[in-house]
Motif scaffolding. Structure first.
Motif, PDB file in Angstrom:
ATOM      1  N   GLY A 354       0.846  -1.196   0.056  1.00  0.00           N
ATOM      2  CA  GLY A 354       0.083   0.012  -0.051  1.00  0.00           C
ATOM      3  C   GLY A 354       0.793   1.304  -0.190  1.00  0.00           C
ATOM      4  O   GLY A 354       0.686   2.173  -0.982  1.00  0.00           O
ATOM      5  N   VAL A 355       1.910   1.184   0.890  1.00  0.00           N
ATOM      6  CA  VAL A 355       2.789   2.210   0.890  1.00  0.00           C
ATOM      7  C   VAL A 355       3.488   2.634  -0.617  1.00  0.00           C
ATOM      8  O   VAL A 355       3.592   3.734  -0.991  1.00  0.00           O
ATOM      9  CB  VAL A 355       3.736   2.441   1.987  1.00  0.00           C
ATOM     10  N   ALA A 356       3.875   1.433  -1.255  1.00  0.00           N
ATOM     11  CA  ALA A 356       4.644   1.473  -2.474  1.00  0.00           C
ATOM     12  C   ALA A 356       3.625   2.146  -3.541  1.00  0.00           C
ATOM     13  O   ALA A 356       4.016   2.962  -4.391  1.00  0.00           O
ATOM     14  CB  ALA A 356       5.330   0.155  -2.844  1.00  0.00           C
ATOM     15  N   LEU A 357       2.557   1.553  -3.464  1.00  0.00           N
ATOM     16  CA  LEU A 357       1.252   2.194  -4.447  1.00  0.00           C
ATOM     17  C   LEU A 357       1.108   3.517  -4.238  1.00  0.00           C
ATOM     18  O   LEU A 357       0.968   4.247  -5.257  1.00  0.00           O
ATOM     19  CB  LEU A 357       0.068   1.370  -4.127  1.00  0.00           C
ATOM     20  N   LEU A 358       0.993   4.137  -2.767  1.00  0.00           N
ATOM     21  CA  LEU A 358       0.935   5.653  -2.814  1.00  0.00           C
ATOM     22  C   LEU A 358       1.895   6.045  -3.286  1.00  0.00           C
ATOM     23  O   LEU A 358       1.975   7.453  -3.762  1.00  0.00           O
ATOM     24  CB  LEU A 358       0.618   5.494  -1.290  1.00  0.00           C
ATOM     25  N   ILE A 359       3.269   5.931  -3.002  1.00  0.00           N
ATOM     26  CA  ILE A 359       4.292   6.488  -3.519  1.00  0.00           C
ATOM     27  C   ILE A 359       4.281   6.509  -5.022  1.00  0.00           C
ATOM     28  O   ILE A 359       4.637   7.733  -5.742  1.00  0.00           O
ATOM     29  CB  ILE A 359       5.601   5.741  -3.120  1.00  0.00           C
ATOM     30  N   ALA A 360       3.671   5.487  -5.748  1.00  0.00           N
ATOM     31  CA  ALA A 360       4.081   5.204  -7.227  1.00  0.00           C
ATOM     32  C   ALA A 360       2.894   6.440  -7.760  1.00  0.00           C
ATOM     33  O   ALA A 360       3.168   7.076  -8.917  1.00  0.00           O
ATOM     34  CB  ALA A 360       3.593   4.155  -7.824  1.00  0.00           C
ATOM     35  N   VAL A 361       1.694   6.258  -7.127  1.00  0.00           N
ATOM     36  CA  VAL A 361       0.702   7.350  -7.672  1.00  0.00           C
ATOM     37  C   VAL A 361       0.923   8.947  -7.505  1.00  0.00           C
ATOM     38  O   VAL A 361       0.740   9.829  -8.311  1.00  0.00           O
ATOM     39  CB  VAL A 361      -0.680   7.113  -6.937  1.00  0.00           C
ATOM     40  N   THR A 362       1.507   9.099  -6.295  1.00  0.00           N
ATOM     41  CA  THR A 362       2.128  10.323  -5.949  1.00  0.00           C
ATOM     42  C   THR A 362       3.151  11.004  -6.959  1.00  0.00           C
ATOM     43  O   THR A 362       3.169  12.251  -7.572  1.00  0.00           O
ATOM     44  CB  THR A 362       2.518  10.626  -4.477  1.00  0.00           C
ATOM     45  N   GLY A 363       4.167   9.963  -7.270  1.00  0.00           N
ATOM     46  CA  GLY A 363       5.080  10.494  -8.171  1.00  0.00           C
ATOM     47  C   GLY A 363       4.646  10.545  -9.649  1.00  0.00           C
ATOM     48  O   GLY A 363       4.968  11.649 -10.512  1.00  0.00           O
ATOM     49  N   LEU A 364       3.690   9.735 -10.234  1.00  0.00           N
ATOM     50  CA  LEU A 364       2.882   9.924 -11.510  1.00  0.00           C
ATOM     51  C   LEU A 364       2.189  11.178 -11.660  1.00  0.00           C
ATOM     52  O   LEU A 364       2.092  11.872 -12.343  1.00  0.00           O
ATOM     53  CB  LEU A 364       2.071   8.599 -11.726  1.00  0.00           C
ATOM     54  N   THR A 365       1.405  11.561 -10.257  1.00  0.00           N
ATOM     55  CA  THR A 365       0.752  12.620 -10.249  1.00  0.00           C
ATOM     56  C   THR A 365       1.688  13.956 -10.526  1.00  0.00           C
ATOM     57  O   THR A 365       1.412  14.995 -11.381  1.00  0.00           O
ATOM     58  CB  THR A 365      -0.024  12.809  -9.145  1.00  0.00           C
ATOM     59  N   LEU A 366       2.812  13.960  -9.944  1.00  0.00           N
ATOM     60  CA  LEU A 366       3.626  15.094  -9.937  1.00  0.00           C
ATOM     61  C   LEU A 366       4.391  15.077 -11.355  1.00  0.00           C
ATOM     62  O   LEU A 366       4.590  16.172 -11.582  1.00  0.00           O
ATOM     63  CB  LEU A 366       4.779  14.749  -8.833  1.00  0.00           C
ATOM     64  N   HIS A 367       4.398  14.086 -11.833  1.00  0.00           N
ATOM     65  CA  HIS A 367       4.946  14.024 -13.063  1.00  0.00           C
ATOM     66  C   HIS A 367       4.071  14.635 -14.241  1.00  0.00           C
ATOM     67  O   HIS A 367       4.643  15.220 -15.275  1.00  0.00           O
ATOM     68  CB  HIS A 367       5.583  12.463 -13.742  1.00  0.00           C
ATOM     69  N   THR A 368       2.799  14.044 -14.113  1.00  0.00           N
ATOM     70  CA  THR A 368       2.119  14.417 -15.390  1.00  0.00           C
ATOM     71  C   THR A 368       1.343  15.833 -14.879  1.00  0.00           C
ATOM     72  O   THR A 368       0.588  16.202 -15.978  1.00  0.00           O
ATOM     73  CB  THR A 368       0.902  13.633 -15.393  1.00  0.00           C
ATOM     74  N   ALA A 369       1.317  16.238 -13.786  1.00  0.00           N
ATOM     75  CA  ALA A 369       0.911  17.638 -13.477  1.00  0.00           C
ATOM     76  C   ALA A 369       1.410  18.823 -14.132  1.00  0.00           C
ATOM     77  O   ALA A 369       2.611  18.723 -14.487  1.00  0.00           O
ATOM     78  CB  ALA A 369       0.755  17.945 -12.034  1.00  0.00           C
ATOM     79  N   PRO A 370       0.622  19.795 -14.652  1.00  0.00           N
ATOM     80  CA  PRO A 370       1.351  21.244 -15.253  1.00  0.00           C
ATOM     81  C   PRO A 370       2.138  21.917 -14.119  1.00  0.00           C
ATOM     82  O   PRO A 370       1.688  21.890 -12.964  1.00  0.00           O
ATOM     83  CB  PRO A 370      -0.069  21.844 -15.873  1.00  0.00           C
ATOM     84  N   THR A 371       2.905  22.568 -14.688  1.00  0.00           N
ATOM     85  CA  THR A 371       4.076  23.229 -14.016  1.00  0.00           C
ATOM     86  C   THR A 371       3.513  24.782 -13.534  1.00  0.00           C
ATOM     87  O   THR A 371       3.808  25.319 -12.516  1.00  0.00           O
ATOM     88  CB  THR A 371       5.177  23.535 -14.424  1.00  0.00           C
ATOM     89  N   HIS A 372       2.256  25.289 -14.067  1.00  0.00           N
ATOM     90  CA  HIS A 372       1.774  26.609 -13.987  1.00  0.00           C
ATOM     91  C   HIS A 372       0.317  26.730 -14.260  1.00  0.00           C
ATOM     92  O   HIS A 372      -0.010  25.449 -14.724  1.00  0.00           O
ATOM     93  CB  HIS A 372       2.292  27.688 -14.772  1.00  0.00           C
ATOM     94  N   TYR A 373      -0.404  27.151 -13.554  1.00  0.00           N
ATOM     95  CA  TYR A 373      -1.855  27.445 -13.437  1.00  0.00           C
ATOM     96  C   TYR A 373      -2.145  28.035 -14.920  1.00  0.00           C
ATOM     97  O   TYR A 373      -1.833  29.423 -15.022  1.00  0.00           O
ATOM     98  CB  TYR A 373      -2.424  27.948 -12.246  1.00  0.00           C
ATOM     99  N   GLU A 374      -3.212  27.658 -15.716  1.00  0.00           N
ATOM    100  CA  GLU A 374      -3.589  28.173 -16.846  1.00  0.00           C
ATOM    101  C   GLU A 374      -5.096  28.340 -16.533  1.00  0.00           C
ATOM    102  O   GLU A 374      -5.984  27.358 -16.415  1.00  0.00           O
ATOM    103  CB  GLU A 374      -3.526  27.544 -17.980  1.00  0.00           C
TER     104      GLU A 374
END
Length: 422
Positions: A354-374
């Motif tokens: 569960g902890v590994a899955l949470l870390i993976a989801v958090t990393g994927l979200t940070l990687h695909t999220a935009p860097t600035h707000y539009e």
């Protein structure tokens, strides 16, 4: 090291929460008296006795001193008198041998002589053999080192506790729930939990009581009503007397039933029963009297009995009912230990996954999220009631001809008034 840390290190470790309450009631102290002596509220003292919190610092020292058991008065050790070896004197040196009986004066006629110092202990004869030294494997040394040589392993101690208490505990839990399968499951679950926390259970004042409390708590959980196999109790005994007692026990509320079984069935005293049921001693006494009255309505022989006789009679009847019923035999101690270890291993792996899955989801979200707000563009909408845009209208052909003629002709007047074409 700070002063508070030094004070806590100087205070002896506190007993278990269950033992704290027993020591307080053994000294006839109420929660209000302990709270007033330590300087806290009654709720804080109750929290200390249930294990939710622990005292610290000066309050810890005062609380430990207040509930400390009275030291046992040991009888003074009586030292045996030392046996002094008497000096060997020749027979001719005695006055009885030198003077005949007729010439011995009376005690009153004997002169008073000064005290003669005791002769030093006579040395052993030169030709006497020395005392042999005790052999290294003598009985005394082997008896002193026997406890150190044979140490019981945690698994052996657990197996011994399981073999001694598990069968009887299954029968007690059956009387508490009326369900044989649930009783066996509760006992095995309690021992699995005890094996997971064996360092804590092994040093407990009453390991069997620890397991019994865990089994009772699991068996009395209301969530078992949602399980299809445990919704209805098992068939009652066929004998009328045992069936009446069985029905009377199951008709009692769970807290009253547990109090009656602990006091009259297991044989605990009132403070221990109150501590195990997490109730005050007066409340436990009230539950016990109410439960006895309800059972006495079903069993006429208990109505006219005195309280002491009623307790003894109930103890015999409950014990006979538990022994007469056929309950499933629990699994072996090794199987329970293996099951406990497998469950602990499974839960550990699930937590890591569960902890590994949470870390993976958090990393994927940070990687695909935009860097600035539009900010999003709102869709167009038709708005009514707005007047048409004002300003110059489109020039007609006549207006264009006039504009051209005016731009070609020179204006008469000062130079500054001459229009320019830009």
């Amino acid at each position: 090291m700070t002063r508070s840390t030094t004070d806590e290190a100087a205070v002896p470790p506190l007993p278990s929460p269950k033992e704290r309450r027993r020591l307080r009631e053994a000294k006839s102290l109420s929660e209000e008296e302990v709270a007033a002596a330590v300087g806290v509220t009654r709720a804080t003292v109750r929290s200390w006795e249930t294990g939710r919190t622990n005292p610290r610092g000066r309050k810890r020292a005062l609380y430990a001193k207040l509930i400390a058991p009275e030291p046992a008065v040991k009888p003074p050790a009586v030292k045996p008198p030392a046996v002094k070896p008497s000096a060997v004197k020749p027979p001719a040196a005695t006055p009885e041998a030198a003077v005949p009986d007729a010439a011995v004066p009376e005690p009153a006629d004997l002169p008073v002589a000064p005290p003669v110092p005791e002769a030093p202990p006579a040395a052993p004869p030169a030709d006497a053999p020395p005392a042999p030294d005790p052999a290294p494997d003598s009985d005394t040394r082997s008896g002193a080192e026997a406890p150190d040589e044979r140490r019981v392993s945690p698994a052996e101690a657990f197996d011994e506790l399981y073999a001694r208490t598990a069968p009887g505990l299954v029968r007690q839990t059956y009387l508490l729930t009326g369900r044989r399968a649930l009783a066996r499951e509760s006992v095995e679950r309690a021992f699995e939990l005890a094996w997971q926390r064996w360092p804590e259970v092994a040093v407990d004042r009453d390991p069997a009581g620890w397991v019994r409390a865990a089994a009772y708590e699991y068996a009395m959980s209301p969530w078992h009503r949602l399980r299809r196999t445990h919704r209805q109790p098992d068939a009652p005994p066929t004998e009328p007397g045992k069936r009446a007692l069985f029905d009377a026990l199951l008709d009692l509320p769970p807290a009253y039933r547990r109090t009656l079984l602990l006091y009259d069935g297991v044989g605990l005293d009132l403070p221990e029963t109150a501590a195990e049921t997490e109730a005050s001693t007066p409340a436990a006494a009230g539950r016990l009297m109410t439960a006895r009255a309800a059972v006495a309505e079903r069993l006429p022989e208990l109505a006219d009995a005195a309280p002491a006789e009623q307790s003894a009679l109930l103890h015999d009847r409950i014990g006979g009912l538990a022994r007469a019923e056929h309950v499933p035999v629990p699994r072996s101690a090794r199987a329970v230990r293996t099951g406990s270890e497998n469950k602990a291993r499974l839960w550990t792996r699930a937590a890591v996954a569960g902890v590994a899955l949470l870390i993976a989801v958090t990393g994927l979200t940070l990687h695909t999220a935009p860097t600035h707000y539009e900010p999003p563009i709102s869709p167009p909408e038709r708005v009514g009631g707005v007047p048409p845009r004002g300003g110059p209208q489109k020039l007609t052909a006549q207006d264009l001809k006039l504009q051209k003629s005016l731009s070609e002709q020179l204006a008469h007047g000062p130079e500054r008034l001459v229009p320019r074409l830009e």
